[in-house]
Design an enzyme around this catalytic site. Sequence first.
Site, mmCIF file in Angstrom:
data_model
loop_
_atom_site.group_PDB
_atom_site.id
_atom_site.type_symbol
_atom_site.label_atom_id
_atom_site.label_comp_id
_atom_site.label_asym_id
_atom_site.label_seq_id
_atom_site.Cartn_x
_atom_site.Cartn_y
_atom_site.Cartn_z
ATOM 1 N N ASN A 68 -114.011 67.100 23.457
ATOM 2 C CA ASN A 68 -114.200 66.284 22.333
ATOM 3 C C ASN A 68 -115.617 65.773 22.472
ATOM 4 O O ASN A 68 -116.128 65.029 23.279
ATOM 5 C CB ASN A 68 -113.272 65.106 22.689
ATOM 6 N N ARG A 81 -112.598 47.946 13.617
ATOM 7 C CA ARG A 81 -112.472 48.334 12.295
ATOM 8 C C ARG A 81 -111.892 47.220 11.589
ATOM 9 O O ARG A 81 -110.425 46.878 12.014
ATOM 10 C CB ARG A 81 -111.968 49.538 12.132
ATOM 11 N N ARG A 131 -111.894 69.530 19.531
ATOM 12 C CA ARG A 131 -111.690 68.429 18.552
ATOM 13 C C ARG A 131 -112.726 68.298 17.274
ATOM 14 O O ARG A 131 -113.832 67.955 17.571
ATOM 15 C CB ARG A 131 -111.320 67.138 19.095
ATOM 16 N N HIS A 137 -106.120 60.869 12.991
ATOM 17 C CA HIS A 137 -105.267 61.017 14.312
ATOM 18 C C HIS A 137 -103.942 61.874 14.211
ATOM 19 O O HIS A 137 -102.713 61.939 14.792
ATOM 20 C CB HIS A 137 -104.315 59.563 14.640
ATOM 21 N N GLU A 154 -103.649 63.737 23.313
ATOM 22 C CA GLU A 154 -104.296 64.091 22.040
ATOM 23 C C GLU A 154 -105.139 65.570 22.910
ATOM 24 O O GLU A 154 -105.160 66.708 22.037
ATOM 25 C CB GLU A 154 -105.503 63.355 21.421
#
Length: 780
Positions: free
Chosen positions: A29, A278, A129, A217, A422
């Site tokens: 990632n 956010r 990713r 996601h 993940e």
Amino acid sequence: HCHAGKCGANFFSTSISAVGAGHKILVLNAGSSTVKFGLFSVSKTPVGSVWRPSDSSLLAKGSIDRIGGAAEKLPGVSISIPNKPAHKYEVTVPLKDHRSAFVEMMKILADPQHGAINDVKDISLVGHRVVHGGEHSSAQIIDGKVLDQIRQAAFLAPLHNPANIAGIEVARESLPHASHVAVFDTAFHQSIPSESFTYALPRDLAQRYGIRRYGFHGTSHSFVLQQAADHLGRGPADLNLITCHLGNGASMACIRRGRCIDTTMGMTPLEGLVMGTRCGDVDAGAILRLASLMKVPLEEVEKVVNNKSGLLGLCGHSDMRDVERAAIHGDPIAVLAERIFVERVRKYVGAFLLRLDGNVDALVFTAGIGQNSPRIRRMVCRGLHRFGFELDVDKNLEGSHSGVEISTTSSPSKILVIPTDEELSIALQTISVASQSKKLPSSALTDDELSASLAALLARGGGGRPRHLVLPEGEDPRVLAAAAQLLALEACSLTLLGEPDKLRLHAAQIGADVSRAAFLDPRNAKDLADMARVLSVIRGGRGGAEAGARKLLETDPIWFGTMMVHLGKADGMVSGASHTPAEVMRPATQVIRRAAWADAVSSFHLATGPGGLSVLSDCAAHAHPTALELASILVASAETAGDFGLESRVVLVSSKAPSQAEAEKLEAVQQMASKKKPGFRVQGVIQVGEAVQHIAGAGSQSRPTVFVFADLALAELACRDVAESGVSRLVGPLLQGLRKPVSDVLQDCKASDIVHAALVTCLQAQAEESRADGGAAAGS
């Protein structure tokens, strides 16, 4: 003798799972200034139909930050390796870019004392990713075309995709031997229908600039979907779920029958729920107004809504744990921030309930807040009992640590807490895509492993004595090499036909130790005259027929070897390396002849795979078998399956669904086969693609074990696909339906093919003796 269901399938399933470690999969990632990584070992074949977390183990997990940072701030390294003492790694020089960071990461993973692997070449797959995959609906093997598509989607995720691309380029250069897979955050949401992904903007502008809902996601939502399905004992395609990934970044997904039909994030990760920094849903006019009043470029406003809003903007804390603590102590601003967060989640729960027509199997909480905050879960679930979600207060308090199911036992719909992973999700998607794309390093048994497994299966069968085989093509170097391997395995005793001195010389030249084999030149055989006399009778000759039979035995080793089997001087024969199938079949059918229950001699392959053994039978010399011949092949195939300890679950394989006329013929064949073997039943007709999936897949306890092909070309196609699957091995072609076993290998075979055919021939001989003993016992 191994009885049906007691030996073959279980033995080979165990053997395969025990062969070596799993595939080493590196998950990357890559961010703009950090690289997070995980290293997993994933089994070569899944226990079920798909790879699951239980098929994997974590080897290492870590991160490197401050890449490309100022020289006075050295990069930080964090890594944990299970079952190894903690070790602090220090990077003593700045890492100027992703390439230098990757080199450092490889040094750490392969460190002789503290690393997780011996060599970076052990890594066979790399999962990357990629935040934005555009309209890709699944993970993809990375090639030039896919990499270009990721670049083209960079404008949709300008903060993420360029860094992802840098990581891909460096990894492909550094690990060129590995297969690289892009796993997209957006892919899971590509099943969303147009009414859910389309914004009410001018169509031409939206299409021109790719303005639409993509969702994020996805790796987490798809992971907890599969986990929920496993927990509930149902397939993902049977489930309707609302999944809540609540962390510093937060999103929800509305899942109908295993497919996402709506999600909270939009074209970017900014839309939807309130997050750590956010803002989530905000009137676009408010953003425009803010830009106008601040009199700053839009980029500055973007920083505000992405990095300075959400919980941080509301109460000064971006971490929900800090927000909760402040709220519990009565801070009114924190209380308001918490309520805003919760009500946004509840708003979407209500919306998704309607999208699913109120038919929801489970509400799933995951990620940092979803997994670890009983308080937030309780607030979200307030009043949901009216809609079928009954929260168990005690289970909810325990759910962060031990529970999966936090609803009451009587709750019509479940409430689940499922930890997400993940990185593991990326690893599992990587191996799945690599397998489907045939980019997966082969997990099939090696030649030596297959030989050892067959020899062990033979030893399990017992039988009181080693089998004795005749190899008539003794002067072939492949046969000599195979003989040496068989003798080393101590699986059987051998007679090699040919001139003894010449055989010993050839064996010495290739380093094959065949000193324990018997050598026999047919021309000098002591009982040649007796053999010729018997052969002439078998062939129905008169007068000079005996002389002709003698000449045939002296000049054709296949005829001589076949007579050895017929007369009990050998238990079986393996030939065909330097002879045609017709040259092997002719003496076998004339001398050994068909078994009492067989109306046709056919051929078969034995396949090893993740689910165990399978028998693939074809019509051999019968290009268009009659109903009687097909019935005989079916029964022979069932007998062969029993020889290898398999429960006979027989299917016919076709290129298409059977017509009415073909169905009627099948019924006639079924009746004929039942007369030959009482209780015998064909399970049905399947198409070739399904057959290959059963043979090369992990399978189940009820999967078919015998696949009969009435079309030889179709059988060849299936064998090719099984061989190319990377998880199965084929032994054959071999013959069935004879009174005693004779195997016909291909002329382009390897020595290992002869070894495998010989071991199977011994197994057939073992089974034939067991049948004969059973018949004698029944007769007495």
